[in-house]
Design a protein around this motif. Sequence first.
Motif, PDB file in Angstrom:
ATOM      1  N   ALA A 128      21.370  35.898  25.902  1.00 37.60           N
ATOM      2  CA  ALA A 128      20.740  36.312  24.650  1.00 37.60           C
ATOM      3  C   ALA A 128      21.771  36.345  23.524  1.00 37.60           C
ATOM      4  O   ALA A 128      21.495  35.926  22.397  1.00 37.60           O
ATOM      5  N   TYR A 129      22.987  36.822  23.831  1.00 39.06           N
ATOM      6  CA  TYR A 129      24.034  36.865  22.805  1.00 39.06           C
ATOM      7  C   TYR A 129      24.495  35.458  22.423  1.00 39.06           C
ATOM      8  O   TYR A 129      24.750  35.192  21.248  1.00 39.06           O
ATOM      9  N   TRP A 178      21.971  34.162  20.179  1.00 38.09           N
ATOM     10  CA  TRP A 178      22.060  34.849  18.884  1.00 38.09           C
ATOM     11  C   TRP A 178      23.199  34.259  18.057  1.00 38.09           C
ATOM     12  O   TRP A 178      23.040  33.981  16.868  1.00 38.09           O
ATOM     13  N   ARG A 235      21.739  44.042  17.641  1.00 34.13           N
ATOM     14  CA  ARG A 235      21.752  42.921  16.681  1.00 34.13           C
ATOM     15  C   ARG A 235      20.324  42.419  16.523  1.00 34.13           C
ATOM     16  O   ARG A 235      19.516  42.540  17.435  1.00 34.13           O
ATOM     17  N   THR A 236      20.057  41.822  15.395  1.00 37.42           N
ATOM     18  CA  THR A 236      18.718  41.277  15.201  1.00 37.42           C
ATOM     19  C   THR A 236      18.791  39.764  15.086  1.00 37.42           C
ATOM     20  O   THR A 236      19.655  39.221  14.422  1.00 37.42           O
ATOM     21  N   TYR A 237      17.872  39.096  15.780  1.00 40.21           N
ATOM     22  CA  TYR A 237      17.761  37.644  15.694  1.00 40.21           C
ATOM     23  C   TYR A 237      17.169  37.264  14.337  1.00 40.21           C
ATOM     24  O   TYR A 237      16.298  37.960  13.836  1.00 40.21           O
ATOM     25  N   GLY A 291      15.075  37.941  22.928  1.00 38.25           N
ATOM     26  CA  GLY A 291      15.730  38.249  21.660  1.00 38.25           C
ATOM     27  C   GLY A 291      14.898  37.780  20.490  1.00 38.25           C
ATOM     28  O   GLY A 291      14.708  38.510  19.511  1.00 38.25           O
ATOM     29  N   MET A 319      20.663  45.565  27.209  1.00 38.60           N
ATOM     30  CA  MET A 319      19.283  45.093  27.228  1.00 38.60           C
ATOM     31  C   MET A 319      18.860  44.491  28.564  1.00 38.60           C
ATOM     32  O   MET A 319      17.675  44.365  28.837  1.00 38.60           O
ATOM     33  N   ASN A 321      13.229  40.575  18.668  1.00 39.85           N
ATOM     34  CA  ASN A 321      14.068  40.678  17.487  1.00 39.85           C
ATOM     35  C   ASN A 321      15.331  41.519  17.654  1.00 39.85           C
ATOM     36  O   ASN A 321      16.167  41.559  16.778  1.00 39.85           O
ATOM     37  N   THR A 322      15.470  42.252  18.762  1.00 42.21           N
ATOM     38  CA  THR A 322      16.679  43.055  18.897  1.00 42.21           C
ATOM     39  C   THR A 322      17.350  42.758  20.231  1.00 42.21           C
ATOM     40  O   THR A 322      16.687  42.556  21.237  1.00 42.21           O
ATOM     41  N   ILE A 323      18.677  42.720  20.212  1.00 49.38           N
ATOM     42  CA  ILE A 323      19.431  42.599  21.456  1.00 49.38           C
ATOM     43  C   ILE A 323      20.565  43.625  21.432  1.00 49.38           C
ATOM     44  O   ILE A 323      21.034  44.002  20.366  1.00 49.38           O
ATOM     45  N   ASN A 324      20.967  44.100  22.588  1.00 50.06           N
ATOM     46  CA  ASN A 324      22.131  44.978  22.693  1.00 50.06           C
ATOM     47  C   ASN A 324      22.741  44.800  24.076  1.00 50.06           C
ATOM     48  O   ASN A 324      22.106  44.232  24.960  1.00 50.06           O
TER      49      ASN A 324
END
Lengths: 296, 387
Positions: free
Chosen positions: A51-52, A55, A123-125, A212, A222, A216-219
């Motif tokens: 996901a990162y 992103w 973080r937001t995509y 993501g 997650m 819309n959010t990843i951390n």
Amino acid sequence: MGSVTEQVLQQIVNGLSLGSIYALVALGYTMVYGIIKLINFAHGDVMMVGAYAGWFATTTLHMSFIPALLIAMTVSAILGVLIERIAYKPLRNATRIASLITAIGVSFFLEYGGMLVVSPQMRTYPPVFPDTIYNVGGIIIKYGDIVMIVTSIVLMVLLHGIVKYTKIGKAMRAVSFDTEAALLMGINVNNTISATFAIGSALAAAAGVLMGVYFNTINPLMGIIPGLKAFVAAVLGGIGIIPGAMVGGFFLGLTESFVSGLGASTWRDAVAFLILILVLIVKPSGLFGKNIREKV
Amino acid sequence: MRKLFSVATVALLSLSLVTGCGATGGQKSAEVIKVGGNLELSGGAAAFGQYAEKAIKLAFEQQNAKGGVLGKKLEYVSSDNKSDPGESTVASTKLATQDKVVAILGPMTSGNTLAAVQVVTDSKVPLITPTGTSDSVTFENGKVKPWIFRACFIDPFQGQVAANFASDTLKAKKAALFIDQKGDYSKGLATSFEDNFKKSGGEVVATEQYVAGSDLDFRATLVRIKAANPDVVFVPGYYQEVGLIVKQAREMGMKQVFLGGDGWGSPQLVDVAGAAALENTYYVNHGAMDDPGMAQFIKDFQGKYNSEPDTFAALGYDTANLLIKALENAGSTEPEKLRSALETMKGFQGISGELNVDPATHNPVKSAAILQFKEGKSVFMTKVNPK
């Protein structure tokens, strides 16, 4: 009143898109288990790394969805192979509990190493898909829902093709059936296992990017909950059996959606794990599992 | 054997007494006044804590440039509670016993503040939370918690302001509540909203819950809320979940007004939900950044950090200055004197408004602001004074 059927159909749509994520992650669990009998608890975190990577590709490199997805899948595939070579391979002949604990260690390493590298902040995509919403007779279907379901089905068909019709797929099935016999037949077991990790991790990365983009959010943490849920899905369908993981994923997504839809949203996770317990009691080999007679 | 043990215990105890005295003595002669920050620097509420910490550092820096307090410089000791109540207890213990701070600023959330209460009470260190708005933070079962203070109004007031706004300004008759099941904050706001909304003749048509920190998909529950057809949906949560909830609700075609509390006050809410989804949403907050009283602070903050402060930064700044004022009023860093200076604080001019502490409950009497989202920016709408 039509609104009840409408609600039910809406929950089915929600459940399918949620379930496709579980199914993608569950495939990786099941493939790895099928081939080296290891529950790879770091799998959810491989998804997070994917996901990162996605992103990073969409924000810094301004890529569109498909190239970002491919980059994320490549990064995670390499990571998956590295994890296997560094952490699991030396323990291949050790007790199962040793590799299991190593897997948990790798999981923590990725989670908290991730926190160190990318900071614990979420973080937001960026908006990758158009915000188009289709209203089919009162049922809301997002563009993202369709992409999610289609992407996962395409990937599953692709996986099925690889496993069934390619040389490496045949090797994977052979190693999974009997590692030593496969070795005697001249199959390169190490490469086959690496390929399994690469494919499984790439699928997890796809799930990570989809998640993501969709939420819309990843951390860095997650991967924990979807990882556990996907594990439940894999066990539900019969761990080690590929179609089982797909069905298990969709089944779990739909169940969760309906539990929330009945107004018991706080019980949703409890129900997921209750299903796991029931499956383990009633049919430990899973929905698609066959009882294999122990060789003596 | 037992005798030996008790002798050893007595010896140890008296030793700790001696060192204890030594530490206090050392502190008096020290050149600096140490103040601890037990803040959410990582985890779910990280945006609150990080901004508050920046503002606290700014306030201390400005005060030190003016010569410090009581002839000494202020030193800030940072500690991360990872947005977790358990870690908050650990952080407070470390600050109180190892760093020997004179006061603790933070945590930002009510749950984390409640987790610090026992530790600071036992070690007699005053704690001021910038935004711990839950009722029970300072006052519980008819008794005030002597060492706990705050720089913000309380949840019942926030819930009351939101409910009155819904029924008086928005003319809403039916409300739905969507509550974080684990949060003291969320539950407190929801209760007072419900009471006040019913008092003015409204009806609560749906009450649903979610689990902050693990839920990402709220659509299944939103389908239920949509079916109840409320005029307004009250979501007393924090920005991360609120952003997803509002976004998913709009995608499902829900056009209702969404209302919330100060947990909405972060620029990240706009990143998550998107500007379009936030049209027609309102929230109660401690102050508005476009209030003229904030101008100097915004300028200073931007000058130092090159980023826009939010209301949490503003309250962090007020909290730090409240402590400085209390230290000046007390004329000493002795815990008991500092405590009573905080308790009798009157007419403190913070950037978020005038603040008077009620000695009976330790709750400040101050005003609230209602903000509206317009094109992804929160815009000041109206100020509501306490009754």
